[in-house]
Scaffold this motif. Structure first.
Motif: not given
Lengths: 222, 171
Positions: A47, A181, A213, A215-216, B21, B47
């Motif tokens: 990330d 990435h 992170s 970010r998911s 993101d 995501n």
């Protein structure tokens, strides 16, 4: 904690599944510190936050301790965002280095996907290597994100470009890192991944910094 | 349609999906929209794969709109006309780019309104090539302001009202 998987010139796809060597961000930086001019390396990052942690410190070292000319080709962050990052997190005098020509920051989409394509970037690198001599620098260090090839679905061009470059910049005072990435890299076939990894001198795969992170996720509704 | 009202007696008229993101960006956009439109349903994702899967499960053409999951808004499902779906997505995202997401969304539901946002230069020619054969509704330059978002949402609330009136007149 961040982890690093490293090795010299991997020869087979089985190497890609080797257990990573664990280590903190500082240990990752120690791996980067071992790199020498001539190396054309690959870094897989999980990330942007984790990459930034490593990148900022190493750019400071490159500019201030190694006395190198530094090139950064960024994809997920704008040039201004990178400048701010280096200035605020890295305490790097960005304007001084940019004005003297020893720090060059480019947008990856413009660098790689312009009508002249990758040849324009290679020409720029040659110019910068001449500047290394003029400025009395020890050499050149560069990190370039390859994500623009995925954005524009130019995988064939990516493969052709990567495979056209040598694993070692013979006789050149250049150490470079192609950045991928992890989510982009996994969009390649196993064969493509193996070919790319095998075409670099050193292979580094960074694992996420815990808590960096976030970010998911699907952010909650309401 | 009155500003701030995004919810009719039969259900939501507009649903927004925000994908970026960068968690800070989705948070700001979501809060900004919800501050102005109290009953607006906003789903947000960092995501893009999850966003696409969510869209596929809930808003693909031919599927009944599903308000289950983590929805806390208690929208009525009974006899609800299909809401207008607005997708606002970043362009440069790892794994699935905004172009890929937009193409997939349009393939699943061509009535969905898609807007791409970027902090980088908007190169319409290059972007159109990357989106081909899909066509999207527009681009937003980051940083996106609350005013821009409000205008975009209002435009689609208004057009939803007009479509509904048109449908009723045609009956």
């Amino acid at each position: 904690m961040a982890r690093i998987r490293g090795g010299r010139r991997l020869a087979s796809s089985s190497k890609m599944t080797d257990k990573p060597i664990s280590g903190s961000a500082r240990q990752i930086l120690k791996q980067l510190q071992k790199t020498k001019h001539g190396e054309h390396n690959i870094v897989i990052y999980p990330d942007v936050s984790t990459l930034n942690e490593v990148m900022v410190s190493h750019y400071r070292e490159s500019l201030e301790e190694r006395n190198e000319l530094a090139l950064l080709v960024s994809h997920y962050q704008t040039i201004d965002a990178v400048r701010q990052l280096l200035r605020e997190k890295g305490r790097i005098n960005v304007s001084k280095y940019e004005s003297e020509g020893s720090l060059v920051i480019l947008d990856a989409a413009k660098a790689y996907q312009s009508s002249e394509g990758v040849y324009a970037l290679m020409a720029l690198i040659n110019l910068l290597l001449k500047r290394v001599e003029n400025l009395g620098k020890s050499g050149m260090f560069g990190m370039a994100d390859m994500a623009s090839f995925f954005l524009y679905k130019r995988i064939e061009q990516l493969m052709s470009y990567e495979l056209s470059l040598p694993s070692v910049w013979d006789g050149m005072k250049l150490r470079s890192f192609c950045l991928y990435h992890e989510s982009d890299f996994m969009n390649l076939t196993e064969e493509e991944r193996t070919a790319i990894v095998d075409h670099h001198y050193r292979y580094i795969s960074i694992e996420p910094v815990m808590g960096a992170s976030g970010r998911s996720t699907h952010i909650d509704n309401n | 349609m009155q500003e701030g009202v995004i919810h009719s007696s039969s259900g939501p008229v507009l649903q927004v999906i925000v994908v970026d993101d960068e968690p800070d960006i989705v948070f700001i956009i979501k809060k900004s929209l919800q501050a102005k439109y109290r009953y607006l349903r906003v789903d947000s994702f960092t995501n893009p794969r999850m966003a696409l899967e969510y869209f596929r499960q809930n808003y693909a053409k031919g599927r009944e709109i599903n308000h289950d999951g983590d929805d806390n808004s208690n929208f009525s499902k009974a006899a609800a006309p299909p809401p207008t779906i607005v997708v606002i997505s970043d362009v440069r995202m790892p794994g699935i780019s905004g172009f890929d997401l937009a193409k997939a969304v349009k393939q699943l539901n061509q009535d969905a309104k898609v807007f791409l946002m970027t902090a980088f230069e908007i190169d319409r020619q290059e972007f159109s090539k990357a989106l081909f054969p899909a066509k999207i509704e527009g681009y937003l330059q980051k940083p996106v302001t609350a005013k821009q978002l409000a205008a975009l949402i209002q435009q689609h609330v208004n057009s939803h009202g007009e479509n509904k009136r048109g449908e009723e007149a045609g009956k």
